[in-house]
Design an enzyme around this catalytic site. Structure first.
Site, PDB file in Angstrom:
ATOM      1  N   GLU A 166     112.975  39.938  47.619  1.00  0.00           N
ATOM      2  CA  GLU A 166     111.930  41.042  47.959  1.00  0.00           C
ATOM      3  C   GLU A 166     112.468  41.545  49.180  1.00  0.00           C
ATOM      4  O   GLU A 166     112.710  40.806  50.236  1.00  0.00           O
ATOM      5  CB  GLU A 166     110.448  40.702  48.141  1.00  0.00           C
ATOM      6  CG  GLU A 166     109.658  41.793  48.369  1.00  0.00           C
ATOM      7  CD  GLU A 166     108.071  41.683  48.231  1.00  0.00           C
ATOM      8  OE1 GLU A 166     107.766  40.644  47.704  1.00  0.00           O
ATOM      9  OE2 GLU A 166     107.325  42.447  48.693  1.00  0.00           O
ATOM     10  N   GLU A 169     106.073  31.119  46.849  1.00  0.00           N
ATOM     11  CA  GLU A 169     107.120  31.753  47.877  1.00  0.00           C
ATOM     12  C   GLU A 169     107.275  30.747  48.876  1.00  0.00           C
ATOM     13  O   GLU A 169     106.919  29.920  48.897  1.00  0.00           O
ATOM     14  CB  GLU A 169     105.969  32.994  48.613  1.00  0.00           C
ATOM     15  CG  GLU A 169     105.631  34.030  47.954  1.00  0.00           C
ATOM     16  CD  GLU A 169     104.814  35.092  48.776  1.00  0.00           C
ATOM     17  OE1 GLU A 169     104.770  34.942  50.061  1.00  0.00           O
ATOM     18  OE2 GLU A 169     103.984  35.824  48.258  1.00  0.00           O
ATOM     19  N   ASP A 218     100.165  38.152  43.007  1.00  0.00           N
ATOM     20  CA  ASP A 218      98.909  37.821  43.876  1.00  0.00           C
ATOM     21  C   ASP A 218      98.705  39.339  44.595  1.00  0.00           C
ATOM     22  O   ASP A 218      97.598  39.419  45.498  1.00  0.00           O
ATOM     23  CB  ASP A 218      99.080  36.806  44.881  1.00  0.00           C
ATOM     24  CG  ASP A 218     100.095  36.936  45.853  1.00  0.00           C
ATOM     25  OD1 ASP A 218     100.829  37.772  45.813  1.00  0.00           O
ATOM     26  OD2 ASP A 218     100.174  36.335  46.892  1.00  0.00           O
ATOM     27  N   LYS A 227     105.152  31.247  40.003  1.00  0.00           N
ATOM     28  CA  LYS A 227     105.865  31.762  40.830  1.00  0.00           C
ATOM     29  C   LYS A 227     105.217  31.260  42.306  1.00  0.00           C
ATOM     30  O   LYS A 227     104.080  31.288  42.357  1.00  0.00           O
ATOM     31  CB  LYS A 227     106.065  33.009  40.899  1.00  0.00           C
ATOM     32  CG  LYS A 227     106.984  33.841  42.146  1.00  0.00           C
ATOM     33  CD  LYS A 227     107.112  35.090  41.948  1.00  0.00           C
ATOM     34  CE  LYS A 227     106.345  36.083  42.471  1.00  0.00           C
ATOM     35  NZ  LYS A 227     105.783  36.071  43.989  1.00  0.00           N
TER      36      LYS A 227
HETATM   37  O1  KIV Z   1     102.590  39.601  43.905  1.00  0.00           O
HETATM   38  C1  KIV Z   1     103.488  40.104  43.372  1.00  0.00           C
HETATM   39  O2  KIV Z   1     103.306  41.242  42.799  1.00  0.00           O
HETATM   40  C2  KIV Z   1     104.844  39.737  43.808  1.00  0.00           C
HETATM   41  C3  KIV Z   1     105.986  40.942  43.480  1.00  0.00           C
HETATM   42  C4  KIV Z   1     106.196  41.988  44.547  1.00  0.00           C
HETATM   43  C5  KIV Z   1     107.104  40.399  42.841  1.00  0.00           C
HETATM   44  O3  KIV Z   1     104.969  38.770  44.160  1.00  0.00           O
END
Ligand code: KIV
Length: 299
Positions: free
Chosen positions: A195, A128, A57, A126
């Site tokens: 991160e 968070e 994102d 993915k």
């Molecule tokens: O959105 C993204 O590019 C990410 C990376 C920083 C892992 O989540």
């Protein structure tokens, strides 16, 4: 001694899967991951053998020009996921669930995760967060969709965190981060992005998990690494985090190319004969004869 740069041969690779991730960790083989948002970049990454492509994102900041990742929508994500999936056939494709696509209810989380596979061509998603996301993670996995976790600096919580700052720097915060990582593993995540966390902590967490960790600003002790591609290509110069290594300065390269082009257009250097299409001389004469002999042509 002359240095010759060798372009890796294009070989058809076996599809990288979540199982490959686990096997790579077992064999202590580092996992390479990069973000991509379009067809042609994904094609190159896939051809050179990058293990995994994340349609992050971060799209919102590095491609769409938003201030942070919060305005990114499901539709924007899916649009770019489809482009990437048309370009990459072997890399494991990870779709990043945008803000508010998985926080409201587990039902919405499952439905939106499913869209990444059904409408976006992704292999997994993915999302968070730690302990507060366990219900959503479990439900998505139960629907048959592999989930990659994301801990440490979680950009969708930028306002809660008080800015884009490193996480897990105190003993208490580090302990909480370790606990979250163990919970995500227990919930069934196949990998976790770490991160902006201290190197020692990331290495310690990696050693306690059987699933791989993918670091970004988390040092060399992770099982794999990920970077935002416009950062590592030197394209995005609004700001560059300390952990980014620039492999090329495409911003300067693009600037020069655009200025050269502008000058070429202004001085009639472009297009030259090589970039032009010509008619066969006979056809041209025939054409002129035809148009000039027509009544009203004035010739
Ligand atoms: O959105 C993204 O590019 C990410 C990376 C920083 C892992 O989540």
């Amino acid at each position: 001694m002359s240095t010759v740069s060798v372009i890796p041969p294009v070989v058809t690779r076996k599809k990288v899967t979540t199982l490959t991730f686990r096997q790579k960790k077992e064999r202590a083989e580092p996992i390479s991951m990069l973000t991509a948002y379009d067809y042609s970049t994904a094609l190159v990454m896939d051809q050179v053998g990058i293990d995994s492509i994340l349609v992050g994102d971060s799209l919102g900041m590095v491609v769409l020009g938003y201030e942070n990742t919060l305005p990114v929508t499901m539709e924007e994500m899916l649009h770019h996921c489809r482009a990437v999936s048309r370009g990459a056939k072997s890399s494991l494709l990870v779709g990043d669930m945008p803000f508010m696509s998985y926080q409201v209810s587990t039902e919405e989380a499952v439905r939106n995760a499913g869209r990444f596979l059904q409408n976006g061509g992704m292999d997994c998603v993915k999302l968070e967060g730690g302990r507060e996301r366990l219900a959503a993670i479990r439900a998505i996995i139960q629907a048959g969709i592999p989930v990659m976790g994301h801990l440490g600096l979680t950009p969708q919580s930028v306002h809660l965190l008080g800015g884009f700052r490193a996480q897990g720097k105190t003993a208490a915060a580090a302990k909480r981060l370790l606990e979250d990582a163990l919970m995500l593993e227990e919930a069934g995540c196949f990998a976790i992005v770490l991160e902006s966390v201290p190197t020692q902590l990331a290495e310690y967490i990696s050693s306690k998990l059987s699933i791989p960790t993918i670091g970004i600003g988390a040092g060399a002790g992770c099982d794999g690494q990920v970077l935002v591609s416009p950062d590592m290509l030197g394209m995005f110069d609004r700001f560059t985090p300390k952990f980014v290594k620039k492999y090329v300065d495409l911003h300067a390269g693009m600037e020069k190319a655009f200025v050269d082009y502008m000058e070429d257009v202004q001085t009639h250097q472009f297009p030259g004969a090589e970039q032009s299409i010509f008619m066969d001389a006979g056809e041209w004469q025939e054409f002129l004869k035809n148009v000039q002999s027509q009544p009203g042509s004035g010739d």
